[in-house]
Write an enzyme that holds these catalytic residues in place. Structure first.
Site, PDB file in Angstrom:
ATOM      1  CD  GLU A  91      -2.879  -1.234   2.315  1.00  0.00           C
ATOM      2  OE1 GLU A  91      -4.082  -1.356   2.085  1.00  0.00           O
ATOM      3  OE2 GLU A  91      -2.405  -1.180   3.463  1.00  0.00           O
TER       4      GLU A  91
ATOM      5  CG  HIS B 121      -6.344  -2.453   7.639  1.00  0.00           C
ATOM      6  ND1 HIS B 121      -6.103  -3.636   6.957  1.00  0.00           N
ATOM      7  CD2 HIS B 121      -5.856  -1.469   6.848  1.00  0.00           C
ATOM      8  CE1 HIS B 121      -5.495  -3.379   5.810  1.00  0.00           C
ATOM      9  NE2 HIS B 121      -5.322  -2.068   5.736  1.00  0.00           N
TER      10      HIS B 121
ATOM     11  CE1 TYR C 227      -5.772  17.735  22.921  1.00  0.00           C
ATOM     12  CE2 TYR C 227      -7.719  17.663  24.315  1.00  0.00           C
ATOM     13  CZ  TYR C 227      -6.400  18.024  24.112  1.00  0.00           C
ATOM     14  OH  TYR C 227      -5.725  18.692  25.106  1.00  0.00           O
TER      15      TYR C 227
END
Length: 210
Positions: free
Chosen positions: A73, A94, A119
């Site tokens: 990837e 993932h 945040y």
């Protein structure tokens, strides 16, 4: 400096793995080097098993130089770097709750993660949903490239987040914030909740400019 970066990549990868942010051989990390190249985690290895001596070295043109083969990837990382001069590192996970949010029909593709906390606003900004493509499909890299200039955090549909940061810690913390905010969404479920108001978001952006 490169040896320190190698150690930091492995330390962060092992921490993410140990705390359940990624499983099996999923997830990958990269860091931009001073010469314009990159260090990347290798393909088909658990982030809990990373070795500083066994990271892939990529040159400034995106060509494999040495070490084990980089993550398959890698094109996701390069898409971010090529459209974000401020990106010093990229983390792709993932992570369970983020992937779940990417699968919900009601998810807003232009703002996948609502402004639930200060945040989330400060570390993520507006998170874009990238349509589903099969893993390894070059079109997925093109889809990330199309939005990377406006979003340093994106969520790949039915896949997981890709997050850039000014350095490795910034990318790590933003990735963790995305997953934890997605977890909050799953806890809230169908119940009505109070997200931050537009005025509160503008105030945070003024106080903590990115």
């Amino acid at each position: 400096m490169t040896s320190k970066l190698r150690e930091e990549i492995c330390k962060i990868g092992q921490s993410l793995y140990a705390r359940g942010y990624t499983a099996g051989s999923s997830g990958n990390i990269s860091v931009r080097l001073p010469d314009g190249g990159w260090l990347m985690t290798p393909t088909n290895i658990a982030m809990g098993d990373l070795d500083p001596a066994e990271l892939a070295l990529i040159d400034a043109q995106g060509r494999f130089v040495s070490g084990p083969k980089p993550t398959k990837e890698s094109f996701l990382h390069l898409a971010m770097y090529r459209h974000r001069a401020d990106a010093g590192a990229v983390v792709h996970l993932h992570s369970t709750h983020a992937v779940a949010v990417s699968m919900l029909e009601e998810t807003d593709p232009d703002a996948v993660i609502p402004p639930l906390t200060a945040y989330a606003v400060m570390k993520l900004g507006q998170v874009k949903l990238v349509p589903y493509f099969p893993p390894g499909d070059p079109a997925l890299g093109d889809a990330v490239a199309a939005v990377a200039g406006q979003h340093h955090a994106v969520l790949l549909a039915n896949h997981g987040p890709v997050v850039a940061g000014k350095d490795l810690r910034a990318a790590q913390y933003a990735s963790e914030e995305l997953e934890e905010t997605a977890k909050l969404l799953s806890i809230l479920g169908d119940r009505r909740y109070r997200a931050l108001t537009p005025d509160a978001i503008l105030d945070l952006q003024h106080r903590f400019p990115s």
